[in-house]
Motif scaffolding. Structure first.
Motif, PDB file in Angstrom:
ATOM      1  N   TYR A  69       0.864  -1.195   0.000  1.00 22.27           N
ATOM      2  CA  TYR A  69       0.000   0.000   0.000  1.00 22.27           C
ATOM      3  C   TYR A  69       0.896   1.240   0.000  1.00 22.27           C
ATOM      4  CZ  TYR A  69      -3.253   3.485   1.880  1.00 22.27           C
ATOM      5  OH  TYR A  69      -4.001   4.599   2.078  1.00 22.27           O
ATOM      6  N   MET A  70       0.508   2.261  -0.739  1.00 26.16           N
ATOM      7  CA  MET A  70       1.328   3.488  -0.772  1.00 26.16           C
ATOM      8  C   MET A  70       0.499   4.713  -0.406  1.00 26.16           C
ATOM      9  SD  MET A  70       3.538   2.860  -4.206  1.00 26.16           S
ATOM     10  CE  MET A  70       4.974   3.764  -3.711  1.00 26.16           C
ATOM     11  N   GLN A  71       1.005   5.484   0.540  1.00 26.40           N
ATOM     12  CA  GLN A  71       0.411   6.789   0.884  1.00 26.40           C
ATOM     13  C   GLN A  71       1.318   7.845   0.267  1.00 26.40           C
ATOM     14  OE1 GLN A  71      -2.390   8.095   2.782  1.00 26.40           O
ATOM     15  NE2 GLN A  71      -1.582   9.994   1.943  1.00 26.40           N
ATOM     16  N   ILE A 110      -2.686   2.256  -4.453  1.00 25.83           N
ATOM     17  CA  ILE A 110      -2.187   3.637  -4.497  1.00 25.83           C
ATOM     18  C   ILE A 110      -3.182   4.558  -3.811  1.00 25.83           C
ATOM     19  CG2 ILE A 110      -1.573   5.560  -6.042  1.00 25.83           C
ATOM     20  CD1 ILE A 110       0.347   3.247  -6.323  1.00 25.83           C
ATOM     21  N   HIS A 111      -2.673   5.376  -2.894  1.00 28.14           N
ATOM     22  CA  HIS A 111      -3.509   6.417  -2.271  1.00 28.14           C
ATOM     23  C   HIS A 111      -2.744   7.735  -2.402  1.00 28.14           C
ATOM     24  CE1 HIS A 111      -6.474   7.923   0.824  1.00 28.14           C
ATOM     25  NE2 HIS A 111      -5.654   8.938   0.591  1.00 28.14           N
ATOM     26  N   VAL A 112      -3.364   8.710  -3.033  1.00 28.14           N
ATOM     27  CA  VAL A 112      -2.715  10.016  -3.238  1.00 28.14           C
ATOM     28  C   VAL A 112      -3.551  11.097  -2.565  1.00 28.14           C
ATOM     29  CG1 VAL A 112      -1.994  11.720  -4.972  1.00 28.14           C
ATOM     30  CG2 VAL A 112      -1.771   9.277  -5.468  1.00 28.14           C
ATOM     31  N   ASP A 113      -2.889  11.959  -1.798  1.00 24.39           N
ATOM     32  CA  ASP A 113      -3.534  13.171  -1.277  1.00 24.39           C
ATOM     33  C   ASP A 113      -2.670  14.344  -1.711  1.00 24.39           C
ATOM     34  OD1 ASP A 113      -5.651  11.982   0.294  1.00 24.39           O
ATOM     35  OD2 ASP A 113      -4.099  11.338   1.703  1.00 24.39           O
ATOM     36  N   THR A 114      -3.247  15.273  -2.424  1.00 26.56           N
ATOM     37  CA  THR A 114      -2.444  16.412  -2.883  1.00 26.56           C
ATOM     38  C   THR A 114      -3.279  17.687  -2.939  1.00 26.56           C
ATOM     39  OG1 THR A 114      -1.072  17.277  -4.698  1.00 26.56           O
ATOM     40  CG2 THR A 114      -2.836  15.800  -5.327  1.00 26.56           C
ATOM     41  N   ASP A 115      -2.579  18.819  -2.847  1.00 25.47           N
ATOM     42  CA  ASP A 115      -3.278  20.097  -2.998  1.00 25.47           C
ATOM     43  C   ASP A 115      -2.941  20.734  -4.350  1.00 25.47           C
ATOM     44  OD1 ASP A 115      -0.665  20.643  -2.360  1.00 25.47           O
ATOM     45  OD2 ASP A 115      -1.121  21.618  -0.428  1.00 25.47           O
ATOM     46  N   ALA A 116      -2.343  19.953  -5.237  1.00 27.80           N
ATOM     47  CA  ALA A 116      -2.114  20.467  -6.600  1.00 27.80           C
ATOM     48  C   ALA A 116      -3.479  20.668  -7.258  1.00 27.80           C
ATOM     49  CB  ALA A 116      -1.298  19.450  -7.395  1.00 27.80           C
ATOM     50  N   PRO A 117      -3.642  21.744  -8.046  1.00 26.13           N
ATOM     51  CA  PRO A 117      -4.953  21.950  -8.683  1.00 26.13           C
ATOM     52  C   PRO A 117      -5.341  20.730  -9.520  1.00 26.13           C
ATOM     53  CG  PRO A 117      -3.507  23.849  -9.046  1.00 26.13           C
ATOM     54  CD  PRO A 117      -2.673  22.788  -8.400  1.00 26.13           C
ATOM     55  N   LYS A 120      -6.734   0.639  -7.330  1.00 34.36           N
ATOM     56  CA  LYS A 120      -5.992  -0.616  -7.494  1.00 34.36           C
ATOM     57  C   LYS A 120      -6.563  -1.341  -8.701  1.00 34.36           C
ATOM     58  CE  LYS A 120      -9.095  -2.776  -4.091  1.00 34.36           C
ATOM     59  NZ  LYS A 120     -10.286  -2.952  -4.884  1.00 34.36           N
ATOM     60  N   PRO A 121      -5.747  -2.139  -9.369  1.00 39.11           N
ATOM     61  CA  PRO A 121      -6.318  -2.997 -10.415  1.00 39.11           C
ATOM     62  C   PRO A 121      -6.996  -4.168  -9.726  1.00 39.11           C
ATOM     63  CG  PRO A 121      -3.941  -3.325 -10.267  1.00 39.11           C
ATOM     64  CD  PRO A 121      -4.294  -2.317  -9.215  1.00 39.11           C
ATOM     65  N   ASP A 122      -8.192  -4.508 -10.139  1.00 41.56           N
ATOM     66  CA  ASP A 122      -8.943  -5.517  -9.393  1.00 41.56           C
ATOM     67  C   ASP A 122      -9.745  -6.367 -10.376  1.00 41.56           C
ATOM     68  OD1 ASP A 122     -10.783  -6.875  -7.743  1.00 41.56           O
ATOM     69  OD2 ASP A 122     -10.600  -5.332  -6.200  1.00 41.56           O
ATOM     70  N   PHE A 123      -9.352  -7.643 -10.512  1.00 39.51           N
ATOM     71  CA  PHE A 123     -10.042  -8.537 -11.451  1.00 39.51           C
ATOM     72  C   PHE A 123     -11.444  -8.865 -10.968  1.00 39.51           C
ATOM     73  CE2 PHE A 123      -5.632  -8.920 -12.532  1.00 39.51           C
ATOM     74  CZ  PHE A 123      -5.661  -8.971 -13.918  1.00 39.51           C
ATOM     75  N   ASN A 124     -11.658  -8.777  -9.664  1.00 41.05           N
ATOM     76  CA  ASN A 124     -12.973  -9.029  -9.099  1.00 41.05           C
ATOM     77  C   ASN A 124     -13.977  -7.977  -9.571  1.00 41.05           C
ATOM     78  OD1 ASN A 124     -14.657 -10.473  -7.324  1.00 41.05           O
ATOM     79  ND2 ASN A 124     -14.398  -8.907  -5.752  1.00 41.05           N
ATOM     80  N   PHE A 125     -13.549  -6.729  -9.534  1.00 47.73           N
ATOM     81  CA  PHE A 125     -14.414  -5.632  -9.992  1.00 47.73           C
ATOM     82  C   PHE A 125     -14.317  -5.468 -11.521  1.00 47.73           C
ATOM     83  CE2 PHE A 125     -14.109  -4.296  -5.520  1.00 47.73           C
ATOM     84  CZ  PHE A 125     -15.396  -3.832  -5.271  1.00 47.73           C
ATOM     85  N   GLY A 126     -13.316  -6.066 -12.141  1.00 47.17           N
ATOM     86  CA  GLY A 126     -13.157  -5.985 -13.590  1.00 47.17           C
ATOM     87  C   GLY A 126     -12.635  -4.645 -14.061  1.00 47.17           C
ATOM     88  N   GLY A 127     -11.594  -4.147 -13.450  1.00 42.45           N
ATOM     89  CA  GLY A 127     -11.009  -2.890 -13.911  1.00 42.45           C
ATOM     90  C   GLY A 127     -10.148  -2.252 -12.848  1.00 42.45           C
ATOM     91  N   ILE A 128     -10.021  -0.929 -12.931  1.00 39.77           N
ATOM     92  CA  ILE A 128      -9.305  -0.171 -11.904  1.00 39.77           C
ATOM     93  C   ILE A 128     -10.373   0.313 -10.941  1.00 39.77           C
ATOM     94  CG2 ILE A 128      -7.789   1.798 -11.440  1.00 39.77           C
ATOM     95  CD1 ILE A 128      -6.540  -0.393 -13.264  1.00 39.77           C
ATOM     96  N   GLN A 129     -10.297  -0.169  -9.717  1.00 37.77           N
ATOM     97  CA  GLN A 129     -11.352   0.142  -8.757  1.00 37.77           C
ATOM     98  C   GLN A 129     -10.792   1.055  -7.677  1.00 37.77           C
ATOM     99  OE1 GLN A 129     -11.930  -0.674  -5.417  1.00 37.77           O
ATOM    100  NE2 GLN A 129     -14.114  -0.233  -5.325  1.00 37.77           N
ATOM    101  N   GLY A 130     -11.601   1.977  -7.202  1.00 31.34           N
ATOM    102  CA  GLY A 130     -11.134   2.854  -6.128  1.00 31.34           C
ATOM    103  C   GLY A 130     -12.164   3.904  -5.786  1.00 31.34           C
TER     104      GLY A 130
END
Ligand SMILES: Cc1cc2nc3c(=O)[nH]c(=O)nc-3n(C[C@H](O)[C@H](O)[C@H](O)COP(=O)(O)OP(=O)(O)OC[C@H]3O[C@@H](n4cnc5c(N)ncnc54)[C@H](O)[C@@H]3O)c2cc1C
Length: 448
Positions: free
Chosen positions: A94-96, A275-282, A302-312
């Motif tokens: 996991y990435m913060q 991937i988890h991103v927090d930013t104040d960039a516009p 995350k890529p997730d075959f269960n959901f069939g795509g990029i889920q988040g």
């Protein structure tokens, strides 16, 4: 299934907490010679996973600013790791990834992860953060990033599959799971406040101990137990705040970009960390270039075959209604009110494109037809309450932190057989009146 007239332990809710408690309690009763799984009945008004656990994105992480939460999460990660197959657990890490406003706080998380032996790497500074991310994804382009916390453990699990795995383990220990049975109230003892029976739409079940693992429905059980709707909370400055509503709802916004999950592999062809991103960039629209926000924003995927795509998902929004009037049922994707709409889709897809070039121009692949999102019920300080009420009712109110907290049921089971858990101690109800609140972070999410 024929409902028994009596059970020693009545566990309400076949979500992550109810099932984990039932399974671990069965093991601990057997190990201590105090009983077995046959002493436990799980009751759910719907089916296994028909609440929040069945729709959770499934992210498992340690990254919390609150020391007590981190220790608890580390214990849960151990439980996930104990049987990845049954729990359908993917230990991808996991990435913060954060903006400067969160740099220092995330640095303290890293320092404390080292102290508890939770493996992670911390990269600081804009240039080094960019280099690290480019080492993983050559199209990385998120702006305003000055630190990266890379947790080597954690990842995600497939929601329903993990619950069925847990239910199977519980049933193998003799636990009975009664679905389609709705709890309507409780019978209380005449000489004490303890619960003596669970009143359901199929009759009353006498019991010695009740566990409430009702997820977002917790406030209904709070009422059935005649617990206070408003409480006193001592703030960090010592001021007592009276009449603070015990419960509030936030709506979680999540969705799936219907692309091949393999398109999000790392440079070396591996499945990436969450991937988890927090930013104040516009944040600019990936559709027409207009400004969406210049305030702190965040997303996870995350890529997730269960959901069939990029889920988040992205930050939730607070439901501005009297909690008692919020329509909880039908829940999740079946709700006419609490599912994501065009605003979320536009914003989240633009966030993805902000982070990685490979997601630019992909909004048309979003799975519009699949409804997603759902309610979470939060406590006054947005952190869990794990405690006993009315002498024999253990309430597991995770304040929507909880799919990842599969280990809480193990600790609750330990407490049910008489051994107090140090890890659960900071989550007692009494902390509100005593002002022993958890520290709050600068994150845009109410659960970090
Ligand atoms: C969209 C969304 C995404 C999320 N993503 C994540 C994530 O990635 N990681 C994470 O850690 N957490 C996540 N969460 C939070 C997490 O899902 C919850 O905190 C957790 O699942 C709660 O588990 P539970 O067992 O307490 O409740 P639930 O899973 O909600 O189970 C409660 C059960 O109680 C039953 N019930 C309710 N009322 C009654 C009644 N009267 N009689 C009988 N049964 C009843 C319900 O049918 C339900 O099955 C997410 C939440 C949402 C909404």
């Amino acid at each position: 299934m024929t409902l028994p007239a009596a059970t020693k332990y009545a566990v309400i809710g076949a979500g992550i907490h109810g099932l984990s408690t039932a399974y671990h309690l069965a093991l601990q009763l057997k190990a201590t010679g105090k009983g077995s799984g046959a002493d436990i009945l799980v009751i759910d008004k719907g089916a296994i996973g028909s609440g929040a656990s069945g729709i959770a994105c499934g992210v498992v992480r340690n990254n919390y600013y609150q020391p007590a939460m981190r220790e608890l999460m580390a214990q849960s990660v151990e439980v996930w790791e104990s049987d990845p197959k049954a729990y359908s657990y993917h230990p991808v890490g996991y990435m913060q990834i954060s903006a400067e406003v969160m740099h220092e706080q995330v640095g303290t998380i890293y320092e404390q992860q080292k102290l508890i032996g939770y493996e992670s790497e911390f990269i600081e500074g804009a240039a080094d953060s960019q280099k690290y991310m480019m080492g993983l994804f050559d199209d990385w382009q998120a702006k305003g990033i000055t630190s990266v916390l890379h947790e080597k453990r954690g990842g995600y699990a497939n929601n329903t599959a993990s619950l069925y795995g847990l239910a199977g383990k519980a049933e193998a220990e003799g636990v009975r799971i009664a679905t389609g049975v709705e709890v309507k109230g409780f019978e209380f003892g005449s000489n004490s406040g303890a619960v003596t029976g669970v009143i359901t739409d199929r009759g009353t079940i006498a019991c010695e101990t009740v566990v409430v693992g009702a997820g977002p429905w917790v406030l209904k059980f709070w009422d059935m137990l005649e617990l206070p709707k408003a409480i006193s909370v001592k703030g960090a400055d010592g001021t007592m705040h009276d009449d603070v509503p015990m419960w509030k709802f936030w709506c979680l916004e999540e969705g799936t970009l219907g692309v091949d999950p393999d398109m999000h592999k790392t440079n070396d062809g591996r499945m990436p960390p969450v991937i988890h991103v927090d930013t104040d960039a516009p944040l600019y629209s990936d559709v027409d270039g207009s400004l969406i926000t210049d305030k702190l924003w965040g997303l996870y995927y995350k890529p997730d075959f269960n959901f069939g795509g990029i889920q988040g998902g992205a930050s939730p929004y607070k439901v501005d209604q009297d909690p008692d009037a919020v329509a909880l049922d039908p829940y999740g994707p079946d709700s006419p009110d609490f599912i994501v709409g065009d605003d979320f889709i536009h914003t989240w897809c633009s966030m993805l494109a902000h982070c990685q070039k490979r997601f630019e121009g992909k909004i048309s692949a979003y799975k519009y037809k699949e409804k997603s999102g759902g309610l979470g019920c939060f406590t006054p300080d947005n952190f869990p309450v794990f405690d006993t009420f009315r002498e024999n009712v253990y309430v597991i109110a995770d304040s929507n932190h909880g799919y990842k907290m599969i280990g809480v049921g193990k600790l609750v089971a330990q407490e049910l057989i008489g051994e107090k858990s140090r890890l659960l101690e900071p989550f007692r109800f009494g902390r509100f009146a005593k002002g022993e609140l958890h520290p709050t972070s600068n994150s845009p999410f109410p659960w970090s």
